[in-house]
Design an enzyme around this catalytic site. Structure first.
Site, PDB file in Angstrom:
ATOM      1  N   ASP A 206      -1.544  -2.009   8.798  1.00 53.19           N
ATOM      2  CA  ASP A 206      -1.453  -0.541   8.823  1.00 53.19           C
ATOM      3  C   ASP A 206      -0.185  -0.098   9.553  1.00 53.19           C
ATOM      4  OD1 ASP A 206      -2.942  -1.848  10.753  1.00 53.19           O
ATOM      5  OD2 ASP A 206      -4.253  -0.169  11.195  1.00 53.19           O
TER       6      ASP A 206
ATOM      7  N   TYR B  48      -8.444 -11.118  -4.076  1.00 52.37           N
ATOM      8  CA  TYR B  48      -8.079 -11.211  -5.486  1.00 52.37           C
ATOM      9  C   TYR B  48      -8.396 -12.584  -6.075  1.00 52.37           C
ATOM     10  CZ  TYR B  48      -5.354  -6.856  -5.340  1.00 52.37           C
ATOM     11  OH  TYR B  48      -4.944  -5.552  -5.243  1.00 52.37           O
TER      12      TYR B  48
END
Ligand code: NAD
Length: 363
Positions: A225, A125
């Site tokens: 994850d 980002y």
């Protein structure tokens, strides 16, 4: 009693309504606040030629604390996002998003009390983007191949993911200190170090180093994850989680979903000098001006702000008052009712009335 001067940016869409509600309940705690109200966003573009005019930034820099309502970022119109600009200009490097279950909220989980601290300046980002087909992109692709990287297809767009020792140390030191200051017991570093060795690997290595400076706080790490699955299966096992920008964006919404949704998710953008408090949700334009949006996320952002300015007692009383209104279940907005069309749902300003009334009986 100390007097505080705080910048208030009402925002647009549902922003002005939820901001007014938050301001009312913050004032009702009795803390003495002089509000400097400034508009930003699309509405001021014509007047100032910039959605984040210099005088608004100056006000925040001077007061060191601001609370803002959501601001609409039109897609593809070339107007810079005020939210991103604020984080950049003020170097607000940590975004705190607490996610806590309050009894009475409809949710699959009870007893969740998680805090996501998201690094706010680096990672995918960071805004370092190369468009597909641009000469600079083709040059970059050629350079990467020349420098021994892998072959990249020439029709690729590229986003760069920086992760620095400086940025990682700074956010973990902040996270550990925040855990101490807020009586939390554990910090979990979230990462993907097994795959991205030079960015996520650096993140994990620096996290481990910083953890040794704070032996009083338990430390562990999770691959992102696995973290996502664990949060769904056993959210009670976690406490404060420090995450890189992208994972923090995604998992903080997941955590908000565990504890009642966007209407209840507050946030705080923190820098060395300045802090800007805001709800996680956006401007929900379809509800603008309808007295419909849930102001609790904005009120809870106000609670974080009160604690930040040293008014912890007022912050605690505000939280108790909001919790009481939630538990009673009568004066809540549509999103907190079992059925979204429930005719007993109340409006934004009625929630503020109920919280002000509950504040009168706390403390
Ligand atoms: P949004 O959060 O505005 O709305 C998503 C959905 O959540 C809406 O349909 C609405 O039903 C619900 N919702 C959101 N806030 C609510 C509230 N307080 N009470 C009840 N329901 C609520 O997200 P979006 O539609 O993706 O974005 C709308 C605009 O807001 C975009 O322009 C976006 O750029 C902007 N935005 C701003 C901020 C910010 O200022 N920090 C953050 C996110 C999005």
């Amino acid at each position: 009693m100390a007097r505080h001067t705080i910048t208030l940016i009402p925002g647009d869409g549902v922003g002005p309504e939820v901001s007014a509600a938050a301001r009312r309940v913050i004032d009702a705690t009795g803390v003495d606040i002089d509000w400097e109200v400034h508009d930003a966003g699309l509405g001021v573009m014509e007047q100032y030629g910039d959605p984040l005019p210099a005088h608004v930034l100056e006000s925040i820099r001077r007061n060191k604390v601001a609370i803002k309502g959501p601001l609409t970022t039109p897609i593809g119109k070339g107007i810079r996002s005020v939210n991103v600009a604020l984080r950049r200009e003020l170097d607000l490097f940590a975004l705190i998003r607490p996610c806590k279950s309050y009894p009475g909220v409809r949710s699959r989980y009870q007893d969740v009390d998680l805090v996501v601290i998201r690094e706010n300046t680096e990672d995918l980002y960071a805004g370092i983007e190369f468009a597909e087909g641009d000469p600079a992109t083709l040059e970059l692709i050629a350079d990467i191949e020349r420098l021994g990287g892998r072959k990249i297809r020439p029709d690729s767009g590229i986003s760069i993911k920086p992760a620095s020792i400086f940025g990682t140390q700074r956010v973990f030191r902040f996270g550990f200190q925040w855990a101490i200051d807020n009586a939390r017991h554990k910090v979990t570093a979230v990462h993907k170090a097994n795959i991205m060795k030079y960015t996520e690997g650096l993140w994990l290595r620096v996290a481990e180093e910083v953890s040794r400076e704070f032996p009083q706080i338990e430390f562990d790490d999770r691959i992102v994850d696995n973290m996502a699955m664990q949060l769904v299966q056993n959210p009670q096992l976690y406490d404060v989680m420090v995450m890189p920008n992208l994972f923090g964006d995604i998992l903080s919404d997941l955590c908000a979903g565990l504890t009642g949704g966007l209407g209840l998710a507050p946030g705080a953008n923190i820098g060395d000098e300045v802090a800007v408090f805001e709800a996680t949700h956006g401007s929900a334009p379809k509800y603008a001006g309808q007295n419909k949006a849930n102001p609790m996320a904005m009120m809870l952002s106000g609670m974080l702000m009160l604690r930040h300015i040293g008014e912890g007692d007022a912050g605690d009383r505000l939280e108790q008052a909001i919790a009481r209104v939630i538990a009673e279940g009568r004066n809540v907005t549509y999103d907190m009712k079992p059925d979204r069309d429930d005719p007993t749902a109340v409006g934004t300003s009625q929630v503020a009335d109920a919280v002000v009334e509950a504040l009168g009986t706390t403390g």
